[in-house]
Every structure is written in structure tokens, then in C-alpha cells.
Design a protein around this motif. Structure first.
Motif, PDB file in Angstrom:
ATOM      1  N   UNK A  26      41.803 135.344  12.306  1.00 46.81           N
ATOM      2  CA  UNK A  26      40.791 134.287  12.477  1.00 46.81           C
ATOM      3  C   UNK A  26      40.086 134.062  11.153  1.00 46.81           C
ATOM      4  N   UNK A  27      39.097 133.165  11.155  1.00 43.73           N
ATOM      5  CA  UNK A  27      38.379 132.915   9.907  1.00 43.73           C
ATOM      6  C   UNK A  27      37.524 134.125   9.512  1.00 43.73           C
ATOM      7  N   UNK A  28      37.305 134.320   8.228  1.00 45.73           N
ATOM      8  CA  UNK A  28      36.448 135.406   7.762  1.00 45.73           C
ATOM      9  C   UNK A  28      35.938 135.063   6.371  1.00 45.73           C
ATOM     10  N   UNK A  29      34.935 135.809   5.942  1.00 44.61           N
ATOM     11  CA  UNK A  29      34.309 135.494   4.660  1.00 44.61           C
ATOM     12  C   UNK A  29      35.122 135.956   3.443  1.00 44.61           C
ATOM     13  N   UNK A  30      36.334 136.471   3.694  1.00 40.55           N
ATOM     14  CA  UNK A  30      37.191 136.781   2.545  1.00 40.55           C
ATOM     15  C   UNK A  30      37.868 135.522   2.016  1.00 40.55           C
ATOM     16  N   UNK A  31      37.756 134.430   2.788  1.00 42.27           N
ATOM     17  CA  UNK A  31      38.345 133.160   2.371  1.00 42.27           C
ATOM     18  C   UNK A  31      37.290 132.049   2.390  1.00 42.27           C
ATOM     19  N   UNK A  32      37.227 131.282   1.328  1.00 40.22           N
ATOM     20  CA  UNK A  32      36.356 130.112   1.303  1.00 40.22           C
ATOM     21  C   UNK A  32      37.216 128.882   1.499  1.00 40.22           C
ATOM     22  N   UNK A  33      36.749 127.954   2.317  1.00 37.19           N
ATOM     23  CA  UNK A  33      37.554 126.782   2.644  1.00 37.19           C
ATOM     24  C   UNK A  33      36.805 125.528   2.184  1.00 37.19           C
ATOM     25  N   UNK A  34      37.437 124.755   1.320  1.00 37.39           N
ATOM     26  CA  UNK A  34      36.799 123.535   0.818  1.00 37.39           C
ATOM     27  C   UNK A  34      37.672 122.360   1.217  1.00 37.39           C
ATOM     28  N   UNK A  35      37.094 121.489   2.010  1.00 35.26           N
ATOM     29  CA  UNK A  35      37.898 120.409   2.612  1.00 35.26           C
ATOM     30  C   UNK A  35      37.788 119.105   1.846  1.00 35.26           C
ATOM     31  N   UNK A  62      31.708 123.515  -3.382  1.00 35.16           N
ATOM     32  CA  UNK A  62      32.329 124.579  -4.192  1.00 35.16           C
ATOM     33  C   UNK A  62      31.332 125.734  -4.379  1.00 35.16           C
ATOM     34  N   UNK A  63      30.091 125.381  -4.710  1.00 37.74           N
ATOM     35  CA  UNK A  63      29.066 126.433  -4.907  1.00 37.74           C
ATOM     36  C   UNK A  63      28.849 127.211  -3.618  1.00 37.74           C
ATOM     37  N   UNK A  64      28.857 126.509  -2.492  1.00 36.18           N
ATOM     38  CA  UNK A  64      28.631 127.182  -1.211  1.00 36.18           C
ATOM     39  C   UNK A  64      29.754 128.194  -0.937  1.00 36.18           C
ATOM     40  N   UNK A  65      30.981 127.799  -1.255  1.00 40.38           N
ATOM     41  CA  UNK A  65      32.101 128.714  -1.032  1.00 40.38           C
ATOM     42  C   UNK A  65      32.084 129.889  -2.000  1.00 40.38           C
ATOM     43  N   UNK A  66      31.717 129.619  -3.253  1.00 43.61           N
ATOM     44  CA  UNK A  66      31.738 130.704  -4.238  1.00 43.61           C
ATOM     45  C   UNK A  66      30.615 131.712  -3.994  1.00 43.61           C
ATOM     46  N   UNK A  67      29.476 131.226  -3.460  1.00 43.63           N
ATOM     47  CA  UNK A  67      28.272 132.064  -3.392  1.00 43.63           C
ATOM     48  C   UNK A  67      28.472 133.322  -2.562  1.00 43.63           C
ATOM     49  N   UNK A  68      29.249 133.244  -1.496  1.00 38.03           N
ATOM     50  CA  UNK A  68      29.414 134.463  -0.693  1.00 38.03           C
ATOM     51  C   UNK A  68      30.609 135.290  -1.163  1.00 38.03           C
ATOM     52  N   UNK A  69      31.129 134.910  -2.333  1.00 37.34           N
ATOM     53  CA  UNK A  69      32.115 135.699  -3.066  1.00 37.34           C
ATOM     54  C   UNK A  69      33.403 135.990  -2.308  1.00 37.34           C
ATOM     55  N   UNK A  70      34.042 134.972  -1.751  1.00 43.84           N
ATOM     56  CA  UNK A  70      35.341 135.213  -1.137  1.00 43.84           C
ATOM     57  C   UNK A  70      36.361 135.459  -2.239  1.00 43.84           C
ATOM     58  N   UNK A  71      37.368 136.238  -1.976  1.00 47.23           N
ATOM     59  CA  UNK A  71      38.380 136.489  -2.996  1.00 47.23           C
ATOM     60  C   UNK A  71      39.376 135.339  -3.082  1.00 47.23           C
ATOM     61  N   UNK A  72      39.467 134.597  -1.973  1.00 46.89           N
ATOM     62  CA  UNK A  72      40.464 133.533  -1.887  1.00 46.89           C
ATOM     63  C   UNK A  72      39.756 132.200  -1.646  1.00 46.89           C
ATOM     64  N   UNK A  73      40.156 131.188  -2.408  1.00 46.29           N
ATOM     65  CA  UNK A  73      39.628 129.840  -2.163  1.00 46.29           C
ATOM     66  C   UNK A  73      40.766 128.959  -1.667  1.00 46.29           C
ATOM     67  N   UNK A  74      40.543 128.305  -0.533  1.00 46.08           N
ATOM     68  CA  UNK A  74      41.529 127.400   0.044  1.00 46.08           C
ATOM     69  C   UNK A  74      40.956 125.995  -0.088  1.00 46.08           C
ATOM     70  N   UNK A  75      41.631 125.143  -0.838  1.00 51.81           N
ATOM     71  CA  UNK A  75      41.057 123.822  -1.133  1.00 51.81           C
ATOM     72  C   UNK A  75      42.020 122.732  -0.675  1.00 51.81           C
ATOM     73  N   UNK A  76      41.560 121.898   0.230  1.00 56.23           N
ATOM     74  CA  UNK A  76      42.413 120.843   0.787  1.00 56.23           C
ATOM     75  C   UNK A  76      42.009 119.485   0.225  1.00 56.23           C
ATOM     76  N   UNK A  77      42.736 119.034  -0.764  1.00 52.72           N
ATOM     77  CA  UNK A  77      42.463 117.762  -1.445  1.00 52.72           C
ATOM     78  C   UNK A  77      40.973 117.576  -1.708  1.00 52.72           C
ATOM     79  N   UNK A  78      40.356 118.554  -2.375  1.00 49.76           N
ATOM     80  CA  UNK A  78      38.898 118.517  -2.490  1.00 49.76           C
ATOM     81  C   UNK A  78      38.374 117.349  -3.315  1.00 49.76           C
TER      82      UNK A  78
END
Ligand code: ADP
Ligand code: MG
Length: 291
Positions: free
Chosen positions: A84-93, A156-172
Motif C-alpha cells: 500500500x502507500x507509505x512515506x517511503x515514496x513521494x508521489x507527484x502528479x 515537489x517541496x511537500x514530497x521532499x520534506x518528509x524525506x521519502x527515498x523514492x520519488x514517483x513523478x507522473x508528468x509533473x
């Protein structure tokens, strides 16, 4: 391709289906959106995924984010199976997906709140990432008071701030104008070099994929699976401006376009990218040596 179980992200034989009602028979049918998709991504790697519209790119990112379950196949992050979703991944849509009732600062603090970080520390971390994306002075604005490019910076800042190791970016950057897009591309490269995140970046722009990524995954038409993976051995650090004037960059982008469009397989399409026009056989040979 061999799958390294020790990689940061391991995707194994992913298959995803949607259930669609056939308008004629009125029966519910399975629609295969993603099939036999296997990929391993190393720590700190920047992967771009390109493919025709509707080939399953967003579906892929949704399942890696854990937002939807796959029909079959497995996803591992650091060797642990994703359920499921977790804070190890940041998702930018593609859209900005900010909380409209929260200011920039409070949007950026969101993941830190979920992680129960103390208020004082939240403010310090939020400030650091707001500065990193160049939004210093806009902390108290609401999303409706920002331009598209600024909203995407907040995301982007919101996703980076909680320090996920993985960034998933969908046509950001799809929804911003061309000039802002270049600025954001440069910023993302700078941030990636600084933070060494592992990134999967979906785009339908070949130029964007080649500019940003170390590897470009080319997907087929649906059901989406991998057609080819290309290493992009262009020197770093890269900027959009430098790349535009680089012959190697143009050649690689053209090569990706050819793979995407099955050039050489009875397809008469010709590249109309930045350096325009069909190319000579000599050029093609030089290109294949590049890859
Ligand atoms: P892409 O991001 O590459 O454009 P998507 O992953 O959004 O493609 O979609 C892949 C295919 O699955 C498309 O044909 C799309 O119409 C279909 N699809 C996507 N989401 C759903 C859904 N929730 N229900 C039914 N079909 C869907
Ligand atoms: Mg999509």
C-alpha cells in the motif's frame, strides 16, 4: 532484463487490468493496461518512462505508489514487498493536488504532520524545502494565489520534506508553459543531484526524458510493457539550455523517438524533433554506436 533483487526498487511481472462494461454486450470485461512489466531501479537512479498516451504509464506509477493493487506481480522497495502507500515514496502528479485550504507552508508540512514531527521542527524542515524550490517569501500564500509552476514547486517541496527515498513523478510539468517547464527541469536536476533520491519520472516528452534521466524506459502501446531500455550517457550536471545545443542529446532523443515509433519496421514516420527531418544511413550507424 535481469532483475536485481538487491536494487532499490524491483518490479516483477506486473500486470494490471481494469474492468470495463462492454457497451454492446453489457458484460463486464477485463481490459489489460499493463502486462509483464519487470524493472529494477538502483538507489539514486533517475529513470524516465516514455510511451504513447494510454499505454499504462500512470497505471504503472499508481501501482508502485501502492494506490491500487496489481492483478499480479510484485513490487519491492529495499527488498520489502509493497502492499500500500507509505512515506517511503513521494508521489507527484500531473495536476497539482495541493490542499487548497492550506498555505504553502502547511502544504509542505503535511507529510511531517503525518510522521508526528514536532511543530517547531516541522517549521524548520518546511522552510528548508520551501527555500530549496525557490518559494522563499510565499510561505503564507494559498495554492489559488500561485502560478502553475509555483504550485508544482510546492508539490515537489511537500514530497521532499518528509524525506521519502523514492520519488514517483507522473508528468509533473505537463501543465506548465514551456519556459517554466525548463526552469522546473533544471531545478529538479539540481535537487536530485543534491538529495540523491531514486526517481521514476513519467513523461510523454522524449526530450524531457533524455534531458533528465540516466535511463529511459520505452513502453509499447497497450497493454503496456517494456519495449527497450536505453542508457543515457550524457555528462552531468545537465541543464536544459546546454542540452538543447548538444548534438549527442539530439541524436539520442531521435533514437528514442525511432524506437517509440518502430522506425525500421515498415514505418515511414520521420523524426520532427528539435533537429528535424529524416536522417541518412550514416547517421543511423553513428547513432547505433552511441547506444
Ligand atoms: P497513460 O498514463 O500511459 O496515458 P493510463 O495508465 O492512464 O495511461 O491508462 C492505461 C489504459 O487504461 C488506458 O487505455 C486507460 O483508458 C485505461 N484506464 C486507466 N484507468 C482506468 C480505470 N480506472 N478504469 C478503466 N480503464 C482505465
Ligand atoms: Mg498518464
Amino acid at each position: 532484463m535481469a532483475i536485481e533483487q538487491s536494487s532499490k526498487i524491483v518490479l516483477k511481472n506486473l500486470k494490471q487490468v481494469y474492468h470495463i462494461r462492454n457497451q454492446e454486450t453489457k458484460r463486464v470485461e477485463e481490459f489489460v493496461a499493463l502486462e509483464d512489466f519487470s524493472l529494477s531501479v538502483n538507489e539514486g537512479e533517475f529513470i524516465a518512462v516514455v510511451g504513447p498516451s494510454g499505454c499504462g504509464k500512470s497505471t504503472l506509477l499508481d501501482v508502485v505508489a501502492g494506490l491500487t493493487k496489481t492483478k499480479s506481480g510484485e513490487i519491492y522497495i529495499d527488498g520489502k514487498i509493497v502492499t500500500g502507500p507509505a512515506l517511503d515514496r513521494g508521489f507527484i502528479m500531473q495536476g497539482y493536488a495541493l490542499f487548497p485550504w492550506r498555505t504553502v507552508r502547511r502544504n509542505v508540512e503535511y507529510g511531517l504532520e503525518v510522521k508526528h514531527i514536532h511543530k517547531k521542527e516541522r517549521a524548520v524542515v518546511a522552510k528548508q524545502y520551501i527555500d530549496l524550490v525557490g518559494l522563499n517569501g510565499f510561505e503564507d500564500r494559498y495554492p489559488s494565489e500561485l502560478s502553475g509552476g509555483m504550485r508544482q514547486r510546492v508539490a515537489i517541496a511537500r514530497s521532499l520534506a518528509y524525506d521519502p527515498q523514492v520519488l514517483l513523478m507522473d508528468e509533473p510539468f505537463a501543465a506548465v508553459d514551456a519556459q517554466t517547464r525548463e526552469i522546473l527541469q533544471d531545478e529538479l536536476l539540481r535537487i536530485w543531484e543534491k538529495t540523491q533520491k531514486t526517481i521514476i519520472f513519467i513523461t510523454h516528452s522524449i526530450e524531457e526524458a533524455v534531458l533528465l534521466a540516466g535511463k529511459v524506459v520505452v513502453m509499447t502501446k497497450r497493454p503496456g510493457h517494456i519495449k527497450k531500455i536505453l542508457d543515457i550517457n550524457l555528462p552531468r550536471p545537465r541543464t536544459a539550455t546546454d542540452m538543447r545545443s548538444s548534438a549527442d542529446y539530439g541524436s539520442i532523443a531521435r533514437r528514442v523517438w525511432e524506437i517509440l515509433n518502430d522506425v525500421g519496421q515498415d514505418n515511414k514516420a520521420t523524426w520532427i524533433g528539435q533537429d528535424g527531418g529524416p536522417k541518412s544511413i550514416a547517421d543511423k550507424i553513428a547513432l547505433s554506436a552511441l547506444l
